[in-house]
Each structure stands twice: as structure tokens, then as C-alpha cells.
Motif scaffolding. Structure first.
Motif, PDB file in Angstrom:
ATOM      1  N   LEU A  47       0.823  -1.216   0.000  1.00 48.12           N
ATOM      2  CA  LEU A  47       0.000   0.000   0.000  1.00 48.12           C
ATOM      3  C   LEU A  47       0.855   1.263   0.000  1.00 48.12           C
ATOM      4  O   LEU A  47       0.504   2.266  -0.635  1.00 48.12           O
ATOM      5  CB  LEU A  47      -0.936   0.006   1.207  1.00 48.12           C
ATOM      6  N   LYS A  48       1.989   1.212   0.696  1.00 46.27           N
ATOM      7  CA  LYS A  48       2.865   2.379   0.776  1.00 46.27           C
ATOM      8  C   LYS A  48       3.621   2.608  -0.534  1.00 46.27           C
ATOM      9  O   LYS A  48       3.794   3.754  -0.956  1.00 46.27           O
ATOM     10  CB  LYS A  48       3.869   2.185   1.914  1.00 46.27           C
ATOM     11  N   CYS A  49       4.076   1.538  -1.154  1.00 45.47           N
ATOM     12  CA  CYS A  49       5.025   1.665  -2.264  1.00 45.47           C
ATOM     13  C   CYS A  49       4.419   1.569  -3.658  1.00 45.47           C
ATOM     14  O   CYS A  49       4.985   2.100  -4.610  1.00 45.47           O
ATOM     15  CB  CYS A  49       6.107   0.600  -2.130  1.00 45.47           C
ATOM     16  N   VAL A  50       3.316   0.875  -3.805  1.00 46.92           N
ATOM     17  CA  VAL A  50       2.744   0.656  -5.135  1.00 46.92           C
ATOM     18  C   VAL A  50       1.531   1.567  -5.278  1.00 46.92           C
ATOM     19  O   VAL A  50       0.429   1.232  -4.852  1.00 46.92           O
ATOM     20  CB  VAL A  50       2.367  -0.826  -5.348  1.00 46.92           C
ATOM     21  N   THR A  51       1.769   2.719  -5.875  1.00 43.84           N
ATOM     22  CA  THR A  51       0.709   3.721  -5.985  1.00 43.84           C
ATOM     23  C   THR A  51      -0.186   3.503  -7.193  1.00 43.84           C
ATOM     24  O   THR A  51      -1.348   3.895  -7.175  1.00 43.84           O
ATOM     25  CB  THR A  51       1.325   5.135  -6.053  1.00 43.84           C
ATOM     26  N   ALA A  52       0.347   2.883  -8.231  1.00 34.97           N
ATOM     27  CA  ALA A  52      -0.430   2.616  -9.446  1.00 34.97           C
ATOM     28  C   ALA A  52      -0.171   1.181  -9.891  1.00 34.97           C
ATOM     29  O   ALA A  52       0.738   0.917 -10.684  1.00 34.97           O
ATOM     30  CB  ALA A  52      -0.049   3.594 -10.553  1.00 34.97           C
ATOM     31  N   GLY A  54       0.096  -2.282 -11.679  1.00 38.89           N
ATOM     32  CA  GLY A  54       0.133  -2.617 -13.098  1.00 38.89           C
ATOM     33  C   GLY A  54       0.565  -4.058 -13.280  1.00 38.89           C
ATOM     34  O   GLY A  54       0.461  -4.873 -12.363  1.00 38.89           O
ATOM     35  N   GLN A  55       1.082  -4.374 -14.462  1.00 36.94           N
ATOM     36  CA  GLN A  55       1.507  -5.734 -14.771  1.00 36.94           C
ATOM     37  C   GLN A  55       2.755  -6.147 -13.990  1.00 36.94           C
ATOM     38  O   GLN A  55       2.950  -7.323 -13.706  1.00 36.94           O
ATOM     39  CB  GLN A  55       1.774  -5.869 -16.270  1.00 36.94           C
ATOM     40  N   SER A  56       3.606  -5.174 -13.663  1.00 39.53           N
ATOM     41  CA  SER A  56       4.827  -5.471 -12.914  1.00 39.53           C
ATOM     42  C   SER A  56       5.214  -4.254 -12.093  1.00 39.53           C
ATOM     43  O   SER A  56       4.683  -3.162 -12.277  1.00 39.53           O
ATOM     44  CB  SER A  56       5.966  -5.844 -13.874  1.00 39.53           C
ATOM     45  N   LEU A  57       6.141  -4.442 -11.180  1.00 36.68           N
ATOM     46  CA  LEU A  57       6.622  -3.343 -10.344  1.00 36.68           C
ATOM     47  C   LEU A  57       7.713  -2.578 -11.077  1.00 36.68           C
ATOM     48  O   LEU A  57       8.571  -3.178 -11.733  1.00 36.68           O
ATOM     49  CB  LEU A  57       7.202  -3.873  -9.032  1.00 36.68           C
ATOM     50  N   SER A  58       7.676  -1.278 -10.949  1.00 34.60           N
ATOM     51  CA  SER A  58       8.770  -0.474 -11.495  1.00 34.60           C
ATOM     52  C   SER A  58       9.991  -0.666 -10.598  1.00 34.60           C
ATOM     53  O   SER A  58       9.883  -1.196  -9.479  1.00 34.60           O
ATOM     54  CB  SER A  58       8.373   1.011 -11.528  1.00 34.60           C
ATOM     55  N   LYS A  60      11.607   1.578  -9.006  1.00 38.19           N
ATOM     56  CA  LYS A  60      11.395   2.398  -7.814  1.00 38.19           C
ATOM     57  C   LYS A  60      10.471   1.684  -6.821  1.00 38.19           C
ATOM     58  O   LYS A  60      10.733   1.657  -5.613  1.00 38.19           O
ATOM     59  CB  LYS A  60      10.802   3.746  -8.218  1.00 38.19           C
ATOM     60  N   GLU A  61       9.389   1.106  -7.326  1.00 42.32           N
ATOM     61  CA  GLU A  61       8.448   0.380  -6.459  1.00 42.32           C
ATOM     62  C   GLU A  61       9.102  -0.846  -5.833  1.00 42.32           C
ATOM     63  O   GLU A  61       8.913  -1.124  -4.642  1.00 42.32           O
ATOM     64  CB  GLU A  61       7.215  -0.039  -7.253  1.00 42.32           C
ATOM     65  N   GLN A  62       9.869  -1.566  -6.621  1.00 44.85           N
ATOM     66  CA  GLN A  62      10.533  -2.760  -6.118  1.00 44.85           C
ATOM     67  C   GLN A  62      11.517  -2.403  -5.009  1.00 44.85           C
ATOM     68  O   GLN A  62      11.547  -3.056  -3.968  1.00 44.85           O
ATOM     69  CB  GLN A  62      11.250  -3.493  -7.250  1.00 44.85           C
ATOM     70  N   THR A  63      12.310  -1.357  -5.213  1.00 44.23           N
ATOM     71  CA  THR A  63      13.257  -0.901  -4.199  1.00 44.23           C
ATOM     72  C   THR A  63      12.525  -0.460  -2.938  1.00 44.23           C
ATOM     73  O   THR A  63      12.935  -0.792  -1.821  1.00 44.23           O
ATOM     74  CB  THR A  63      14.117   0.253  -4.747  1.00 44.23           C
ATOM     75  N   CYS A  64      11.429   0.260  -3.117  1.00 38.89           N
ATOM     76  CA  CYS A  64      10.641   0.728  -1.978  1.00 38.89           C
ATOM     77  C   CYS A  64      10.101  -0.452  -1.164  1.00 38.89           C
ATOM     78  O   CYS A  64      10.201  -0.467   0.064  1.00 38.89           O
ATOM     79  CB  CYS A  64       9.489   1.612  -2.462  1.00 38.89           C
ATOM     80  N   VAL A  65       9.539  -1.449  -1.842  1.00 34.76           N
ATOM     81  CA  VAL A  65       8.982  -2.621  -1.151  1.00 34.76           C
ATOM     82  C   VAL A  65      10.085  -3.357  -0.396  1.00 34.76           C
ATOM     83  O   VAL A  65       9.910  -3.746   0.760  1.00 34.76           O
ATOM     84  CB  VAL A  65       8.256  -3.557  -2.148  1.00 34.76           C
ATOM     85  N   GLU A  66      11.243  -3.568  -1.033  1.00 34.93           N
ATOM     86  CA  GLU A  66      12.352  -4.267  -0.386  1.00 34.93           C
ATOM     87  C   GLU A  66      12.808  -3.542   0.876  1.00 34.93           C
ATOM     88  O   GLU A  66      12.983  -4.153   1.928  1.00 34.93           O
ATOM     89  CB  GLU A  66      13.522  -4.417  -1.354  1.00 34.93           C
TER      90      GLU A  66
END
Length: 99
Positions: A47-52, A54-58, A60-66
Motif C-alpha cells: 500500500l505504501k510503495c505501489v501507488t499505481a 500494473g503488470q509489474s513493479l517499477s 522504484k516500487e521494487q526498491t521501496c517494497v524491499e
């Protein structure tokens, strides 16, 4: 009642059977708690990192989640260790009664 199918120990004393069942239940509870922790951390970080979505994580999103998961589990470990030390100290001083 024959508990050997639950404990895996044929011919074990009732105390051994009771201890084996207690250990098995404790292991099941620990597994359920771990699954709940992972699910909660994943939900919060998603919820914090994936704002939009889609088919895969960008990237930036992947780094944020990790990083989010690393911080979440680091904080959990600190809190858990502090709690365990506190309970041990209370038991040592007799402040906490055994069940």
C-alpha cells in the motif's frame, strides 16, 4: 485415548505424549504467527510503495517494497528481542508467575 498418531511416539508415557502435543501446538502457533506477520508486512509495504498497480513493479516500487520489508522486519526483531529480555528479567525476579 491413543495420542501416538499425534505425537509420532508409540509406547511413550502420557507425560511425553503431553509434551509432544504441546510442542506441536506451539510450532503450529509459531507458523501461523509468522504467516500473519509476513502477510501484514506485505500488505502495508504494498500500500505504501505501489501507488499505481500494473503488470509489474517499477524499479522504484521494487526498491521501496524491499526497503520497507527490511525496516518492518528489523523493527519486529527489535521489539521481539526487547520483549523476550523483559519477560526473562521478570521471571528471574519472580515478578511473572509460571502458568
Amino acid at each position: 485415548m491413543d495420542f501416538s498418531s499425534l505425537t509420532g511416539k508409540k509406547g511413550a508415557s502420557s507425560a511425553e505424549q503431553k509434551d509432544a502435543i504441546k510442542q506441536r501446538v506451539a510450532n503450529e502457533i509459531a507458523m501461523a504467527n509468522a504467516q500473519q506477520l509476513i502477510g501484514k508486512a506485505t500488505d502495508k509495504c504494498y500500500l505504501k510503495c505501489v501507488t499505481a498497480p500494473g503488470q509489474s513493479l517499477s524499479g522504484k516500487e521494487q526498491t521501496c517494497v524491499e526497503r520497507c520489508l527490511e525496516r518492518y522486519f528489523e523493527a519486529f526483531n527489535i521489539v521481539s528481542a526487547t520483549y523476550v529480555r523483559r519477560v526473562a528479567a521478570e521471571r528471574a525476579t519472580g515478578a511473572l508467575q509460571e502458568m
